[in-house]
Design a protein around this motif. Sequence first.
Motif, short mmCIF file in Angstrom:
data_model
loop_
_atom_site.label_atom_id
_atom_site.label_comp_id
_atom_site.label_asym_id
_atom_site.label_seq_id
_atom_site.Cartn_x
_atom_site.Cartn_y
_atom_site.Cartn_z
N GLN A 12 48.80 42.69 5.42
CA GLN A 12 49.76 43.79 5.60
C GLN A 12 51.16 43.23 5.74
OE1 GLN A 12 48.18 46.07 8.83
NE2 GLN A 12 48.41 44.49 10.35
N GLU A 13 52.14 44.02 5.29
CA GLU A 13 53.55 43.64 5.34
C GLU A 13 54.33 44.67 6.13
OE1 GLU A 13 54.75 43.61 1.24
OE2 GLU A 13 53.11 42.28 0.66
N ASN A 14 55.26 44.22 6.97
CA ASN A 14 56.16 45.08 7.76
C ASN A 14 55.44 45.94 8.79
OD1 ASN A 14 58.53 44.16 6.63
ND2 ASN A 14 58.54 45.69 5.02
N PHE A 15 54.30 45.45 9.30
CA PHE A 15 53.53 46.21 10.29
C PHE A 15 54.37 46.56 11.52
CE2 PHE A 15 50.91 46.19 14.17
CZ PHE A 15 50.01 47.21 13.89
N GLU A 16 54.97 45.52 12.14
CA GLU A 16 55.69 45.75 13.40
C GLU A 16 56.87 46.69 13.24
OE1 GLU A 16 56.17 42.40 16.16
OE2 GLU A 16 54.86 41.26 14.81
N ALA A 17 57.69 46.49 12.20
CA ALA A 17 58.87 47.35 11.99
C ALA A 17 58.45 48.80 11.75
CB ALA A 17 59.68 46.83 10.81
N PHE A 18 57.39 49.01 10.96
CA PHE A 18 56.94 50.36 10.65
C PHE A 18 56.38 51.04 11.89
CE2 PHE A 18 53.82 53.50 9.27
CZ PHE A 18 54.57 54.24 8.37
N MET A 19 55.53 50.35 12.64
CA MET A 19 54.92 50.94 13.84
C MET A 19 55.97 51.30 14.88
SD MET A 19 51.85 51.35 13.13
CE MET A 19 51.03 50.89 11.63
N LYS A 20 56.99 50.45 14.99
CA LYS A 20 58.09 50.75 15.92
C LYS A 20 58.83 52.01 15.46
CE LYS A 20 60.22 47.19 17.89
NZ LYS A 20 60.11 47.25 19.34
#
Length: 127
Positions: A12-20
């Motif tokens: 997966q890519e950009n998990f943390e930014a998206f979830m935030k």
Amino acid sequence: MSFSGKYQLQSQENFEAFMKAIGLSDELIQKGKDLKSTSEIVQNGNHFKLTITTGSKVLQNEFTLGEECEFETMTGEKVKTVVNMEGNNKLVSTIKNVKSVTELKGDTIINTMTLGDIVFKRISKRI
């Protein structure tokens, strides 16, 4: 082309930014970022049942193409949406300003969710 099957998350890519961006707490983001989820899709004609298991959390949604349905989101909220098929291998919906495109390519499912300029991509393989 049938989506039916079980799929294991590969990357997966950009998990943390998206979830935030969708409002998940930092604690839940840290807990979830290394968990490998399993998705099970049962397709019966235009009707789909989707079960996503991540750790101990199980998320289940059902929908019929082109009809309004209620989805439970990753934040636990219930929202109404319509899922449509583009071509014979792409499911498209918009849930609370997030555009979701799920594409089946052979034994690989690529799910791309876009919120503003943040693109979250998940790649899962059939198991």
